[in-house]
Motif scaffolding. Sequence first.
Motif, PDB file in Angstrom:
ATOM      1  N   GLY A 166      39.540  49.960  11.597  1.00  0.00           N
ATOM      2  CA  GLY A 166      40.467  48.841  11.586  1.00  0.00           C
ATOM      3  C   GLY A 166      41.622  49.019  12.534  1.00  0.00           C
ATOM      4  O   GLY A 166      42.603  48.264  12.482  1.00  0.00           O
ATOM      5  N   ARG A 167      41.515  50.011  13.427  1.00  0.00           N
ATOM      6  CA  ARG A 167      42.622  50.304  14.339  1.00  0.00           C
ATOM      7  C   ARG A 167      42.264  49.959  15.784  1.00  0.00           C
ATOM      8  O   ARG A 167      41.117  50.127  16.215  1.00  0.00           O
ATOM      9  N   VAL A 168      43.254  49.537  16.529  1.00  0.00           N
ATOM     10  CA  VAL A 168      43.092  49.248  17.954  1.00  0.00           C
ATOM     11  C   VAL A 168      42.823  50.549  18.701  1.00  0.00           C
ATOM     12  O   VAL A 168      43.488  51.557  18.475  1.00  0.00           O
ATOM     13  N   PHE A 169      41.841  50.530  19.579  1.00  0.00           N
ATOM     14  CA  PHE A 169      41.577  51.721  20.390  1.00  0.00           C
ATOM     15  C   PHE A 169      41.521  51.415  21.879  1.00  0.00           C
ATOM     16  O   PHE A 169      41.426  52.324  22.702  1.00  0.00           O
ATOM     17  N   ALA A 170      41.590  50.136  22.272  1.00  0.00           N
ATOM     18  CA  ALA A 170      41.562  49.776  23.694  1.00  0.00           C
ATOM     19  C   ALA A 170      42.115  48.373  23.851  1.00  0.00           C
ATOM     20  O   ALA A 170      42.279  47.636  22.867  1.00  0.00           O
ATOM     21  N   ASP A 171      42.420  48.022  25.074  1.00  0.00           N
ATOM     22  CA  ASP A 171      42.756  46.632  25.372  1.00  0.00           C
ATOM     23  C   ASP A 171      42.217  46.266  26.745  1.00  0.00           C
ATOM     24  O   ASP A 171      41.936  47.129  27.576  1.00  0.00           O
ATOM     25  N   VAL A 172      42.024  44.976  26.947  1.00  0.00           N
ATOM     26  CA  VAL A 172      41.429  44.463  28.185  1.00  0.00           C
ATOM     27  C   VAL A 172      42.189  43.202  28.590  1.00  0.00           C
ATOM     28  O   VAL A 172      42.895  42.605  27.772  1.00  0.00           O
ATOM     29  N   PRO A 173      42.032  42.771  29.839  1.00  0.00           N
ATOM     30  CA  PRO A 173      42.721  41.551  30.257  1.00  0.00           C
ATOM     31  C   PRO A 173      42.254  40.325  29.469  1.00  0.00           C
ATOM     32  O   PRO A 173      41.095  40.232  29.070  1.00  0.00           O
ATOM     33  N   SER A 174      43.179  39.412  29.268  1.00  0.00           N
ATOM     34  CA  SER A 174      42.861  38.111  28.682  1.00  0.00           C
ATOM     35  C   SER A 174      42.866  37.087  29.815  1.00  0.00           C
ATOM     36  O   SER A 174      43.919  36.616  30.254  1.00  0.00           O
ATOM     37  N   ALA A 175      41.684  36.764  30.312  1.00  0.00           N
ATOM     38  CA  ALA A 175      41.556  35.972  31.533  1.00  0.00           C
ATOM     39  C   ALA A 175      42.170  34.587  31.381  1.00  0.00           C
ATOM     40  O   ALA A 175      42.198  34.000  30.289  1.00  0.00           O
ATOM     41  N   THR A 176      42.628  34.063  32.481  1.00  0.00           N
ATOM     42  CA  THR A 176      43.131  32.701  32.561  1.00  0.00           C
ATOM     43  C   THR A 176      42.085  31.813  33.225  1.00  0.00           C
ATOM     44  O   THR A 176      41.071  32.300  33.741  1.00  0.00           O
ATOM     45  N   LEU A 177      42.344  30.518  33.245  1.00  0.00           N
ATOM     46  CA  LEU A 177      41.434  29.604  33.938  1.00  0.00           C
ATOM     47  C   LEU A 177      41.383  29.924  35.430  1.00  0.00           C
ATOM     48  O   LEU A 177      40.337  29.761  36.070  1.00  0.00           O
ATOM     49  N   ALA A 178      42.498  30.399  35.961  1.00  0.00           N
ATOM     50  CA  ALA A 178      42.504  30.790  37.374  1.00  0.00           C
ATOM     51  C   ALA A 178      41.577  31.974  37.619  1.00  0.00           C
ATOM     52  O   ALA A 178      40.917  32.059  38.664  1.00  0.00           O
ATOM     53  N   ASP A 179      41.505  32.882  36.668  1.00  0.00           N
ATOM     54  CA  ASP A 179      40.598  34.022  36.806  1.00  0.00           C
ATOM     55  C   ASP A 179      39.140  33.565  36.775  1.00  0.00           C
ATOM     56  O   ASP A 179      38.292  34.107  37.504  1.00  0.00           O
ATOM     57  N   VAL A 180      38.838  32.592  35.912  1.00  0.00           N
ATOM     58  CA  VAL A 180      37.475  32.049  35.875  1.00  0.00           C
ATOM     59  C   VAL A 180      37.129  31.410  37.215  1.00  0.00           C
ATOM     60  O   VAL A 180      36.036  31.633  37.765  1.00  0.00           O
ATOM     61  N   ASP A 181      38.048  30.628  37.750  1.00  0.00           N
ATOM     62  CA  ASP A 181      37.821  30.003  39.056  1.00  0.00           C
ATOM     63  C   ASP A 181      37.551  31.069  40.119  1.00  0.00           C
ATOM     64  O   ASP A 181      36.649  30.922  40.959  1.00  0.00           O
ATOM     65  N   ALA A 182      38.344  32.136  40.090  1.00  0.00           N
ATOM     66  CA  ALA A 182      38.177  33.199  41.089  1.00  0.00           C
ATOM     67  C   ALA A 182      36.821  33.874  40.943  1.00  0.00           C
ATOM     68  O   ALA A 182      36.143  34.162  41.943  1.00  0.00           O
ATOM     69  N   ALA A 183      36.390  34.134  39.705  1.00  0.00           N
ATOM     70  CA  ALA A 183      35.102  34.802  39.485  1.00  0.00           C
ATOM     71  C   ALA A 183      33.948  33.925  39.964  1.00  0.00           C
ATOM     72  O   ALA A 183      33.006  34.415  40.606  1.00  0.00           O
ATOM     73  N   VAL A 184      34.007  32.638  39.664  1.00  0.00           N
ATOM     74  CA  VAL A 184      32.939  31.737  40.089  1.00  0.00           C
ATOM     75  C   VAL A 184      32.925  31.619  41.607  1.00  0.00           C
ATOM     76  O   VAL A 184      31.858  31.605  42.240  1.00  0.00           O
ATOM     77  N   GLU A 185      34.094  31.542  42.210  1.00  0.00           N
ATOM     78  CA  GLU A 185      34.158  31.439  43.666  1.00  0.00           C
ATOM     79  C   GLU A 185      33.591  32.693  44.334  1.00  0.00           C
ATOM     80  O   GLU A 185      32.860  32.610  45.329  1.00  0.00           O
ATOM     81  N   GLU A 186      33.907  33.861  43.786  1.00  0.00           N
ATOM     82  CA  GLU A 186      33.346  35.096  44.350  1.00  0.00           C
ATOM     83  C   GLU A 186      31.830  35.119  44.191  1.00  0.00           C
ATOM     84  O   GLU A 186      31.104  35.578  45.080  1.00  0.00           O
ATOM     85  N   ALA A 187      31.338  34.626  43.057  1.00  0.00           N
ATOM     86  CA  ALA A 187      29.888  34.568  42.851  1.00  0.00           C
ATOM     87  C   ALA A 187      29.232  33.620  43.842  1.00  0.00           C
ATOM     88  O   ALA A 187      28.140  33.900  44.355  1.00  0.00           O
ATOM     89  N   ARG A 188      29.895  32.518  44.146  1.00  0.00           N
ATOM     90  CA  ARG A 188      29.330  31.561  45.107  1.00  0.00           C
ATOM     91  C   ARG A 188      29.360  32.137  46.526  1.00  0.00           C
ATOM     92  O   ARG A 188      28.427  31.947  47.308  1.00  0.00           O
ATOM     93  N   LYS A 189      30.413  32.843  46.846  1.00  0.00           N
ATOM     94  CA  LYS A 189      30.487  33.466  48.164  1.00  0.00           C
ATOM     95  C   LYS A 189      29.370  34.497  48.337  1.00  0.00           C
ATOM     96  O   LYS A 189      28.717  34.560  49.379  1.00  0.00           O
TER      97      LYS A 189
END
Length: 494
Positions: A45-68
């Motif tokens: 029940g304890r936190v052991f890691a954390d990761v980024p919480s993506a924004t819509l801009a991050d989604v746009d960037a990921a899709v654009e990189e995939a298209r490139k």
Amino acid sequence: MMDRAVHREIAGVAIPDLPGQMVIGGREVDAADGDRIETVDPATGRVFADVPSATLADVDAAVEEARKALRGPWRATLPAERGRILNRVAQLIRRDAERLAVIETLDSGKPLAESRGDVSTAAGYFEYYAGIADKLQGDGIPLGTDYMSFTLHEPVGVTAHIIPWNFPLVTTARGVAPALAAGNTAVVKPASQTPLTALALAGLLAEAGLPAGVYNAVTGRGGVIGDALCGHPGVDHVTFTGSVPTGINVMKVAADRVTSVTLELGGKSPVVVLADADLDAAVEGTLKAIYMNAGQVCSAGSRLVIDRKVHAAMLERLVARARQLSVGHGLGDPKLGPLVSDSHRRTVAAYVDGARARGIAVATGGGPVEVAGFEGGYFYAPTILDAVDARDPVVQEEIFGPVLAVQVVDSAEEAVDVANGTPFGLCAGIYTRDISRAMRFARDVDAGQVFINQYFAGGIQTPFGGTKLSGFGREKGLAALAAYYQVKCITARI
């Protein structure tokens, strides 16, 4: 947020370095606004890691990189070289198998032996689809001597993969490997509860020689990031594994852009045991069917449909064996680990408590379990509910926990009717020594996969998917490739 550099030991197992950034266009990045989400060890029940919480801009960037990448180096990569890259990925997964297994267990809670099996299966997916990368060929169509007509199999484009929390690495590999073999690029959104192995996989793909941007992993809250991916104009196909309500939403969002989808949703799969069955084999198969990953398996055999003649004998054996199953921290490699979250444990408990209040007999289990040293964990006892009415919610609804509902029948014909008596149609199993009866059952049951005298039979090569509320489309095997290429027909008059 927590210090990810801190190394600890849990249940005698050292905690390896943990990935902590998304991967977009081959770069490890934080969220555009710097926000992060925590991931919890379900056994403590304890936190052991954390990761980024993506924004819509991050989604746009990921899709654009995939298209490139789709238009650039990946398109120019020969199919045989795609296969060699995928083979190297398989080798690297095996090299790092123990690290990946420990991370998977910490993230999801499952026993270490199950995580090791999942890692091996993930490597197997890349190996299997590596072999098909240079064999996706079209057909010649005989239109007569004045025409030449043929088809090509072309990549569908950018594929989005929405990954569930119960099998994070396996499900990622199951979708990404055939997508890459067919020449697509991918944007992966792992579940917020279990994001780590999808990030770890990115490093292995890069090490294997995959060009930047072909595999992108964004982490964050599903309601925002998942919807953004499913409705993104740059995404050409969505592969989703998860709950029925979320799958319905995925289809609705994708429909606005006429984006194709593969949906692998819930299940309430029956394990049928006829009077002539080998009861020892049936007991072992039923235990595995319902208690693997603490029942958090879409294809779990969560209903035991059993002939009245052997009901008492098999129930006695099942109850005895269920009571012997160890429960504990996944890194200690028990038979059952915790459920994924406290809220999910409350959901499972509500189903069982409701059944008990309706007068259903609880043959064993039926409540949370406290494990010494891990009092904050989300453990629940292996549970069996006996002689349940076909209309009861614990028969009709997916509980997604270590809860087996027993339904008693008087004939093989009734067993088929009972097996088909839910809105789901993912898997079904049968135990009988009569192969004709088994084959009639396989013919008549409404399910995407049928197992005879062994539950979870088959493997990477066997197509997987459901009917009714269990979704549509197929993953695994050669059938999975159909989602990741489109057929182009070229006809010339000569």
